[in-house]
Scaffold this active site. Structure first.
Site, mmCIF file in Angstrom:
data_model
loop_
_atom_site.group_PDB
_atom_site.id
_atom_site.type_symbol
_atom_site.label_atom_id
_atom_site.label_comp_id
_atom_site.label_asym_id
_atom_site.label_seq_id
_atom_site.Cartn_x
_atom_site.Cartn_y
_atom_site.Cartn_z
ATOM 1 N N HIS A 183 -24.353 -34.283 -33.005
ATOM 2 C CA HIS A 183 -24.123 -34.100 -34.441
ATOM 3 C C HIS A 183 -24.337 -35.410 -35.183
ATOM 4 O O HIS A 183 -24.285 -36.504 -34.605
ATOM 5 C CB HIS A 183 -22.712 -33.587 -34.710
ATOM 6 C CG HIS A 183 -21.624 -34.541 -34.299
ATOM 7 N ND1 HIS A 183 -21.238 -34.711 -32.990
ATOM 8 C CD2 HIS A 183 -20.853 -35.396 -35.034
ATOM 9 C CE1 HIS A 183 -20.279 -35.613 -32.926
ATOM 10 N NE2 HIS A 183 -20.032 -36.057 -34.155
ATOM 11 N N ASP A 185 -22.489 -37.209 -38.412
ATOM 12 C CA ASP A 185 -21.176 -37.045 -39.034
ATOM 13 C C ASP A 185 -21.264 -36.440 -40.428
ATOM 14 O O ASP A 185 -22.091 -36.842 -41.256
ATOM 15 C CB ASP A 185 -20.454 -38.389 -39.114
ATOM 16 C CG ASP A 185 -20.001 -38.881 -37.758
ATOM 17 O OD1 ASP A 185 -19.666 -38.042 -36.907
ATOM 18 O OD2 ASP A 185 -19.985 -40.112 -37.544
ATOM 19 N N ARG A 351 -12.937 -45.038 -37.399
ATOM 20 C CA ARG A 351 -14.302 -45.012 -37.929
ATOM 21 C C ARG A 351 -14.289 -45.386 -39.401
ATOM 22 O O ARG A 351 -13.485 -44.862 -40.172
ATOM 23 C CB ARG A 351 -14.912 -43.622 -37.743
ATOM 24 C CG ARG A 351 -16.417 -43.562 -38.010
ATOM 25 C CD ARG A 351 -16.938 -42.157 -37.800
ATOM 26 N NE ARG A 351 -16.654 -41.293 -38.940
ATOM 27 C CZ ARG A 351 -16.576 -39.964 -38.865
ATOM 28 N NH1 ARG A 351 -16.722 -39.351 -37.714
ATOM 29 N NH2 ARG A 351 -16.329 -39.248 -39.954
#
Length: 370
Positions: A183, A185, A351
């Site tokens: 994926h 994000d 993150r």
């Protein structure tokens, strides 16, 4: 995403009832009082956020193109090793926390060119805390506030991942024979992230390497005729499934912003390097606009299989203590490798996720309306 590193401070094992929602944080803090990064454990506020407004993104990599030496920030490095010919650079001897504005611009350009960069021995950066994380990320764009994830209390701009032997606050699939789900994000946003910074605060002693793949290399492997056709296509990316996952009581049980769907080109163009990249992913891409269901599913299945199976486009990051990984979310995809789920140890990561421009189609003039 999911990754792992070894740290000297072990994170606490936290019961599911201690972290999410009402009143759980106090109990978690008591259990975690010896943990150095307890102040960065997931908090699930019930705040509601309005829809994200469009904003003008200026990529700092553009400024680095004008520098006499756009890679000057690497001049003092002890080691600079390319992980693969097309994706990833491993660096030792550079303190990211000490980079000035020019150095951060150069970093943005190099991450765009290499897709992925791994920096070792970054304890100084990690220990500076969430105020520093915010200032760092704001250099590269407007910070994304995730609608469903946990964050350090008072810092919704910092996206946290957390799993231990008892529970997970991640967006994970349990009913599959693999934990690998490629994926990019939050690709469902109108302006998905660009340069992304991720690091681990605690982890199990083994397992959890992070997998990355180059969507630039993946596109180049396809035939020119097929690429020309793909450039005419656009696809819907959706955050609905992720929101429903949380509404079902998982991940922390919170949805702070109503889920959105947006249309993006199947092939996008990087605004700084000019490189073209596939921009579809299993986790958030739902269908190709204008095609019948069977046609859309056939094309997306082919592209997903290509992304999944092309090991020659991929790089694997082996985490070490105090490692920071940066990637360009526009031209790469990544996946969790949750091979450590049987271990009792916690994996706790943070993150920093600046948004970038709305994806630019490789085919000039492509209409991105639904």
């Amino acid at each position: 995403m999911s990754s792992t590193a070894t740290t000297t401070e072990a994170a606490p094992t936290v019961e599911l009832s201690t972290l999410p929602l009402r009143g759980g944080e106090k109990k978690a803090e008591e259990k975690a009082e010896e943990y150095k990064y307890a102040h960065l454990l997931p908090h699930f506020s019930e705040d509601r956020y309005p829809p994200l407004e469009p904003y003008k993104h200026i990529d700092p990599g553009h400024r680095a193109l004008k520098h006499a030496n756009p890679r000057a920030f690497l001049d003092s490095a002890e080691r600079v090793v390319e992980l693969t010919p097309h994706l990833g650079t491993d660096v030792k001897g550079i303190n990211l926390a000490n980079l000035d504005s020019d150095g951060r611009d150069q970093l943005a350009l190099e991450v765009a060119r290499r897709g992925l960069m791994v920096f070792r021995d970054q304890r100084d950066f990690i220990d500076r805390g969430p105020e520093f994380y915010k200032k760092w990320g704001q250099h590269f764009g407007r910070l994304h506030v995730h609608p469903t994830s946990g964050h350090p209390k008072g810092y919704p701009e910092i996206h946290l991942v957390y799993r231990d032997g008892n529970t997970s606050f991640n967006f994970e699939v349990d009913d599959s024979i693999t934990t690998t789900v490629w994926h990019s994000d939050v690709s469902y946003e109108l302006q998905p992230p660009g340069l992304t910074t991720f690091f681990l605060l605690a982890s199990p002693p083994t397992g959890g390497d992070t997998l990355f793949t180059s969507q630039v290399s993946a596109l180049k492997k396809l035939s020119p005729q097929f690429v020309a056709f793909l450039k005419t296509l656009k696809a819907i990316h959706s955050g609905v499934e992720q929101a429903e996952f949380s509404r079902a009581g998982r991940r922390g049980g919170i949805v702070r912003r109503d889920p959105v769907e947006h249309v993006h080109p199947v092939v996008r163009k990087h605004p700084v390097t000019g490189e073209e990249a596939l921009y579809v992913n299993r986790q958030f891409t739902r269908r190709i606009v204008g095609l019948k269901r069977e046609e859309s599913e056939a094309i997306l299945r082919l592209l997903y299989d290509h992304i999944d199976k092309s090991a020659d486009n991929q790089a694997r990051v082996k985490w070490e203590p105090n490692t920071i990984v940066l990637w360009d979310n526009r031209v790469t995809a990544h996946s969790a490798n949750v091979d450590f789920r049987h271990l009792p140890d916690a994996r706790h990561g943070a993150r920093i996720t600046p948004q970038a421009e709305r994806p630019q189609p490789a085919l000039e003039g492509l209409d991105l309306s639904a």
